[in-house]
Design an enzyme around this catalytic site. Structure first.
Site, PDB file in Angstrom:
ATOM      1  N   LEU A   1       0.829  -1.211   0.000  1.00  0.00           N
ATOM      2  CA  LEU A   1       0.000   0.000   0.000  1.00  0.00           C
ATOM      3  C   LEU A   1       0.865   1.263   0.000  1.00  0.00           C
ATOM      4  CD1 LEU A   1      -2.783  -1.042   2.563  1.00  0.00           C
ATOM      5  CD2 LEU A   1      -2.662  -1.468   0.092  1.00  0.00           C
TER       6      LEU A   1
ATOM      7  N   HIS B   1      -3.338   4.156  -2.378  1.00  0.00           N
ATOM      8  CA  HIS B   1      -4.275   3.301  -1.638  1.00  0.00           C
ATOM      9  C   HIS B   1      -4.817   4.050  -0.417  1.00  0.00           C
ATOM     10  CE1 HIS B   1      -1.576   0.146  -3.501  1.00  0.00           C
ATOM     11  NE2 HIS B   1      -2.765  -0.250  -3.900  1.00  0.00           N
TER      12      HIS B   1
END
Ligand code: PAF
Length: 282
Positions: A34, A38
């Site tokens: 991530l 994200h």
């Protein structure tokens, strides 16, 4: 924050959140690794469904071709959980491959036509894998809202078609591309780039910006816009262009001139790393 490993755990949790037939959960499907892109999806999900946000972390084998980066795709589960929690996630769904694809799995989702365009043309079978895993996630989590990034604009088109065709209950929410200060679109694959490649990779966002500038100055003709974008790549011979396309964002079919909502998309190889970028003409 809860961590679920099975479809049944996620489903039970999701149903418990939907009190008295009210609002359900928001789901943010990811393959982990991530980054700030994200994070922006998780924040948007948390704003829409505070306290009811599940982030799935699953490196989906079926969307990788035989010579692609499935085995080396970055995996950093603990850091991902920390980021997700910080941004407002309340649950993580991190299933095994066997949980998502039981032994003998033989059911796949093909979104005809769309799946063979843009990235689907260069990566045969990719969108079949994406559509299959996303339908599994939507069936498992029963979200009201599912969040995706505009960076994967062709993926968005495929998933919108699928959700409409299968009359799935989830609404797809698309969040803007998040960029580094110099313009590079954030991607988990940016970590593969050497310092030199990192500089070369800027040609993608420069091509996108050039097209945006031309459109802002009144140019609409596809041939002119695409030629200008191709010209940018001429200045960066180390980068191998995969495609440059101006298409209808719903069908992913080429258009002769750009109108509101047209997708300009580009994909290129920087060393061994394939990167994508795009803009929606507005
Ligand atoms: O965009 C991604 O990260 C993946 O394609 C998705 C939607 C999580 C499916 O594996």
């Amino acid at each position: 924050m809860e961590i679920f490993r099975t479809v049944e755990q996620l489903r039970q949790w999701s149903r418990a959140q939907r009190c008295d037939g009210g609002e359900g959960i928001a789901l943010v499907p990811t393959m982990g690794a991530l980054h700030a892109g994200h994070a922006s999806l998780i924040r948007a999900a948390a704003e829409a469904r505070p306290g009811r946000v599940a982030v799935s972390i699953f490196v989906n084998p079926t969307q990788f071709g035989p010579n692609e980066d499935f085995s080396k795709y970055p995996r950093m589960f603990n850091a991902d959980c920390a980021l997700a929690e910080r941004e407002g996630a309340t649950a993580i769904f991190a299933p095994s491959v066997e949980e998502m694809y039981p032994a003998g799995a033989a059911t796949f989702v093909d979104v005809d036509g769309l799946s063979d365009r843009l990235d689907g043309k260069s990566r045969p079978g990719h969108f079949r894998g994406v559509a299959t895993v996303v339908v599994k996630l939507l069936i498992a989590g029963e979200p009201d809202l599912a969040f995706f990034g505009q960076k994967d604009a062709a993926q968005v088109a495929v998933l919108r078609r699928m959700v409409e065709d299968l009359r799935l209950g989830a609404k797809i929410v698309v969040c803007p591309i998040v960029r580094e200060a110099d313009g590079l679109a954030l991607s988990s694959r940016n970590t593969y780039l050497s310092a030199e490649e990192r500089k070369q990779a800027l040609v993608l966002s420069k091509a996108v910006r050039r097209v945006e500038e031309l459109v802002a100055s009144g140019e609409r003709e596809s041939a002119v816009l695409m030629e200008a974008a191709r010209g940018m790549f001429g200045a960066e011979p180390a980068v191998r262009m995969d495609y440059i396309e101006l298409v209808d964002w719903e069908t992913l079919l080429p258009v002769l001139s750009a109108t509101h909502g047209t997708l300009f998309a580009v994909a290129a190889w920087v060393g061994k790393t394939r990167l994508i970028d795009n803009t929606i003409i507005g």
